[in-house]
Each structure stands twice: as structure tokens, then as C-alpha cells.
Design an enzyme around this catalytic site. Sequence first.
Site, PDB file in Angstrom:
ATOM      1  N   HIS A   1       1.703   4.479  -2.874  1.00 58.76           N
ATOM      2  CA  HIS A   1       1.802   5.940  -2.704  1.00 58.76           C
ATOM      3  C   HIS A   1       3.172   6.423  -3.183  1.00 58.76           C
ATOM      4  O   HIS A   1       3.289   7.471  -3.815  1.00 58.76           O
ATOM      5  CB  HIS A   1       1.666   6.325  -1.224  1.00 58.76           C
ATOM      6  CG  HIS A   1       0.266   6.273  -0.685  1.00 58.76           C
ATOM      7  ND1 HIS A   1      -0.793   6.921  -1.273  1.00 58.76           N
ATOM      8  CD2 HIS A   1      -0.256   5.666   0.419  1.00 58.76           C
ATOM      9  CE1 HIS A   1      -1.898   6.719  -0.562  1.00 58.76           C
ATOM     10  NE2 HIS A   1      -1.601   5.949   0.467  1.00 58.76           N
TER      11      HIS A   1
ATOM     12  N   HIS B   1       0.837  -1.203   0.000  1.00 55.00           N
ATOM     13  CA  HIS B   1       0.000   0.000   0.000  1.00 55.00           C
ATOM     14  C   HIS B   1       0.878   1.262   0.000  1.00 55.00           C
ATOM     15  O   HIS B   1       0.731   2.136  -0.848  1.00 55.00           O
ATOM     16  CB  HIS B   1      -0.910  -0.017   1.235  1.00 55.00           C
ATOM     17  CG  HIS B   1      -1.791   1.183   1.379  1.00 55.00           C
ATOM     18  ND1 HIS B   1      -3.128   1.163   1.062  1.00 55.00           N
ATOM     19  CD2 HIS B   1      -1.532   2.452   1.792  1.00 55.00           C
ATOM     20  CE1 HIS B   1      -3.646   2.369   1.267  1.00 55.00           C
ATOM     21  NE2 HIS B   1      -2.697   3.165   1.723  1.00 55.00           N
ATOM     22  N   GLU B   2       1.789   1.330   0.937  1.00 56.24           N
ATOM     23  CA  GLU B   2       2.633   2.522   1.039  1.00 56.24           C
ATOM     24  C   GLU B   2       3.544   2.654  -0.178  1.00 56.24           C
ATOM     25  O   GLU B   2       3.848   3.760  -0.617  1.00 56.24           O
ATOM     26  CB  GLU B   2       3.446   2.518   2.339  1.00 56.24           C
ATOM     27  CG  GLU B   2       2.608   2.512   3.630  1.00 56.24           C
ATOM     28  CD  GLU B   2       1.529   3.595   3.677  1.00 56.24           C
ATOM     29  OE1 GLU B   2       1.698   4.638   3.014  1.00 56.24           O
ATOM     30  OE2 GLU B   2       0.507   3.382   4.364  1.00 56.24           O
TER      31      GLU B   2
ATOM     32  N   HIS C   1       3.368   6.871  -6.832  1.00 53.52           N
ATOM     33  CA  HIS C   1       2.643   8.076  -7.236  1.00 53.52           C
ATOM     34  C   HIS C   1       3.574   9.297  -7.145  1.00 53.52           C
ATOM     35  O   HIS C   1       3.521  10.203  -7.975  1.00 53.52           O
ATOM     36  CB  HIS C   1       1.434   8.247  -6.315  1.00 53.52           C
ATOM     37  CG  HIS C   1       0.301   9.058  -6.870  1.00 53.52           C
ATOM     38  ND1 HIS C   1      -0.834   9.314  -6.137  1.00 53.52           N
ATOM     39  CD2 HIS C   1       0.110   9.671  -8.052  1.00 53.52           C
ATOM     40  CE1 HIS C   1      -1.668  10.056  -6.868  1.00 53.52           C
ATOM     41  NE2 HIS C   1      -1.117  10.282  -8.031  1.00 53.52           N
TER      42      HIS C   1
HETATM   43 ZN   LIG Z   1      -2.894   5.188   2.021  1.00 49.73          ZN
END
Ligand SMILES: [Zn+2]
Length: 670
Positions: free
Chosen positions: A465, A461-462, A468
Site C-alpha cells: 500500500h 502487505h502494508e 502505491h
Molecule cells: Zn490492505
Amino acid sequence: MTNPLLETWNTPFGLPPFDLIEDAHFAPAIETGMAEGLAEVEAVANAPEAATFENTIEGLMRTGAVLDRVLGVFYNLAGSDSTEKREEIMREFSPKLAAHSAAIYGNRALFARVEAVWQARESLDLTPEQARVLMLTHRGFVRAGAALEGDAAARMKEIKGRLATLGTTFGQNLLADERDWQRALSEAELEGMPQFVVDAVRAAGEERGADGPLLTLSRSVIVPFLQFCPNRSLREEAWRAWVARGENGGTTDNRNVAAEILVLRQERAQLLGYDDFASYKLETEMAKTPDAVRGLLMDVWHPAKAQAEADAALLEERMVADGVNGPLQAWDWRYYSEARRREEFALNEAELKPYLQLDRMIEAAFSCASRLFGLEFRALDVPLYHKDARAWEVTRNGKHVAVFIGDYFARASKRSGAWCSAMRTQRKFPDVQAPVVVNVCNFAKGDPALLSYDDARTLFHEFGHALHQMLSDVAYDMISGTSVARDFVELPSQLYEHWLEVPAVLQEFATHADTGESMPQEMLDKVLAAATYDMGFQTVEYVASALVDLTFHEGAPPADPMAEQARVLADLGMPESIVMRHATPHFAHVFTGDGYSSGYYSYMWSEVMDADAFEAFEEADGAFDPAMAQKLERFILSAGGSEEADVLYQKFRGRMPGVEALLKGRGLAA
Ligand SMILES: [Zn+2]
């Protein structure tokens, strides 16, 4: 004294010189940064030339460089490696920085220039990105109240102040109710509960100086208690205390606080020219309108409610077999659901963990990024802020892309949870800047370090990010990387979690720490099934809260929020045995600040998108389909906030997201 925070950083990749920075450097550097920033803003505001995009919008973006650089380092250290000194700096500068930002948005000469550029926008021949940052800058000023004058401006200031006070009061009342309630438990009342729950109530008793075990309303105590306490009347007593937080009468009652907050939010939205607070809030989001939010939530509500009702019938059967007559009540759900989970979906964490080695999972996250986007990772030997933090150079075709820092282990000085932040964001104006991105987690140390399945998901998940930020390719840092709408920002991260579940990925990287063997298929199937267990319940309690939040902020504020809440739930046909995840008097997301007000839906909005987006890969040639990967990078990961989120999503997917993939993922599809 020279201050390394204020010097030029002649370090590899321009990383902060962590080996030279001391806590004593921060306060003077932040002061200098604020003073310089404000002087620069004054110069932009009072320039003698007529306002242009270059001297005003770009001019503003040139200001505050020193402050940005210093805070980029400071906030990262304050969160991941706090010290008393750093906390003191935080307390000292939070109000000063808020005042600093208010001074910029309240600068009338500056706003007049921004307004002039905005009015002339059609004739300026701007690039799409320039038009976007102009719109965002202007809108930011307007939403902060910069266009208001006279009485309206004074009233806005008054409302903001009162709302800040009420938000704090709401949170403090909640805390007081959680802190003040406790119930002594006899030894007999501990019978039948697993050791870890017994340990938790004993620890709670010791912590509060009681003679014996104590039940408290701390989430880590009350939730396991409701899951495991076989004594039904005791469960009811505990549950009633838990859901009454903020609703106990007296000085800590939050019902009137919530009512006043809703009235003031509405007035604030109308002063700014919006019909209601929901319209004001959703303007900057991907959803844009209350109708769009309601439509999505209701599409999920019906199948979720059907699933919850089917599950309730199964749980009630268990209860009757236990010798208790129905109906199933809210204080029964967690208990019988936990019993069912143990029998039907039990996962043996101890057997699973050796397959999830931290280093192998980092490799897995990197490997997926290589296959999808051609990124390569090379470990760096550079000074960092803590010995557990590690850094990699990220390249593509031999060209530098970013520095990625992974700080994975829990420690006392780290705040809880996991997050991604950028010490430096990608941009090309006023100079080309490659990002420095950090992932911070709280995994247990070990040799080798082993993860739970949830931990492994958090890591992916991290890292989503981080992609991104790292793949961002825009001119202005105002729209760089994760600077996107709140209901869009979790798309890249939640989407990346899907690659952990790709069988080939687990086969290659989930290898046993001792034997080196891949995770058996049977174990993998169990992991995936456990992840969707009890989704009917979880979806119903969540969607009910999101709909109440939305309704509160649409149209005229309710005179009696509790009556309005009851009306919304009755209209929905809320199942008897489930209550809102957060009822109004303890709905901190919505009432302690503005962040999630009429925005509680955004968790589900993102989940709808990530499920729908991953399905696009499956509809193509699978998880590593090169054409889809290219679209994902071009329209989402590199685009930051350069266009409206719905436009970006449609370019990627060819249409807006539908809820079908989410329902399938949650096991709620018919
Ligand atoms: Zn998040």
C-alpha cells in the site's frame, strides 16, 4: 496562543512539527479548518464568472487545505497513539465533519456550477486526468443526491437517516446477542482441551464475575473451543448458539432489520436512477456489474466445493475412527480439521520465529523495492509522534520521492490490526507535494523483535500500500495513490506479499537471530503448505456469503431475506457440513453500513488479481523482471485512480485477470 497546526511547517520535508503539537491544538485547528473550508466553498459556489473547469473543479480542489492538513495528522495519531483527549475530539468532531461534508454536497449553487462544467465537457479541451476528476466530482455529487429536487430530495434525506439508524441497530443487536449468551463449563468439560483454550474460558469467567470457566461467543473464545473441544454434543450446543446470533427472536432479532435495510437501499438506488442497489454500488468498482461478480465467484465456487467435499470425506473418516457415526456436521468440521492440521501440516512457530527478525524483514521489503523500482531508503533523525516510530527518506537517482514512517510495535494506545495511511498524499496541483506515508502494525516488541510468518506477510502487505502512495505520479490528490475502487485497492498490497515468498528473498533476509543462518528449505516448504491448508472450506464459506450478499441487492429486494438466503444456498448445493461465513442476521459487513454491501466479493476479486498479476512476472523472467516492474509502476502504482481500474489492469497485463492463478495459489486447481 500560536497553534503549530495552523503555522507554516518549516521542518525537514515539511513534516508535521510533532515536537510542538499538543492535543489542545487539535479542536481549534479543526474548527478553523472547517470554517475556512466552508467559506472557500461558498466563494467557489457564488463566483460571479461563468463556471469553468478552473474556477469550479480546480477551485473546489483548492478548498479545505487547512482541514486536510490538520486531519491528516489527527487521524493518524488517533489511530496509532490514542489518548482520552484524542478520543473525545473524535467523538465531538465525527458528526460535525459529517455535517460539514453534507453541507458541501448539498450546496445547490455549487452543484449547478459542477453540472454546467459537466454539460460543457466536450468543448473544454481537458487532459485525460482533468476529464477524469470532472467525471468523479460530478458523479460524487449525483450519487450523494445533489441532483434530486422537491419530494425526491426530501425522501432521500429520510431514507439516509433511517438507514443510518438501522445500521446502528443491526450492530447493537449483534453485540447484545454476543454479550448475553454464556454457558458455564464444569471442570470435566475442560478435559482434553489445550491449556490456552482452558485459560481463555477461565479468563472469560473471571471477566464476567462467574464462579468458574465460561464459554462465550467472543470470537477468540468460541473458535478455539470449536477447534479443540472433544465433546461432540457440547460442540453442537456451542456452534448452534454462535450461528444464531441476530436470530434469537425478541428485541435483538436482526431479520426484520435486514429486510427493511434491503428495501430502503433499493428505493435509494432507484431515486438516483439505477435499476437496483447492486448496479448503484458496482458502478464505481472495477467489477462494474453484478454479472461480472457472479461470473468470477462461480468460477471459484466449483473447484472450491469439490475440494471441500474431498476434505469432508477425509474428516468423516477421522470421525468414524473416533467412534462417531456420520455424517460430518458443521460443528465437527473445525475439530477434525484442526486434528488433521496438527498431524499433517504442523508448523513449529517457536523454531520459525528466530528466522523472521523485524529489522531484517524491513530490509527485505526495502530491498525488493530497490530491485524492482530503484528506490533507496535512508534513515532519518526527525521528531515523530512516538519514540517507537521510525522514518526514512525515500529517493530515486538522488531525487526525493517520499518520507516513509514505520510504526511497528503494539501498544495499548494503538488500535488493533495493521494499516497504511498518508499524512500527506502525492499531488502536483495546486502545488507539488511529495507524500508522507505511514505503515502501522501491532508486532510484539523484543530484542531482537521477531515476527510470525503472518506478521511478515502483514509487513509486506502494508508496504505494498505504501508503494502505491509513494510512487503515485498524478496531478490531483483526488485520484492520488490509493484513491481507487474498493475492489482494486488491495491489488498492490496483496501483490507485494508474493515477494516475501520468493526463495531468494527469504534466503537472503530470513536469517537466524543467533546463528545468522538462512531458513532451511524444508521449513520454508512447510510455511508455504500451511498457508493453503483447509482452503476448500474457507473458500466455500466465503463465496456462499458473497453470493448471498450480491443476490440480496440485485433486482427487487426479497420480502423474506432468510428464505432468499436458503434458496441461494440450495441452488449452489452448499455442502451439508459447511455454513456461510456470515449468515444474514449477523452479516455485519453488509448490514451495519454501506461499505461492503454487494461488495463482500471484493476480497476475492483482489486475490484473483494479485495471483494473476504475480504470474505475469513468473511468465516473464521471474519476480524481478525489469520490464514487468516498469509496467507495474507505470500502469498501477503511479497511476492512482487516473483511469478505470479495469483499463489500468489490462494495460499492465494485456488482458483481464483469470481465476487460474488464484486456484493454483489456494491449492484448488484441478
Ligand atoms: Zn490492505
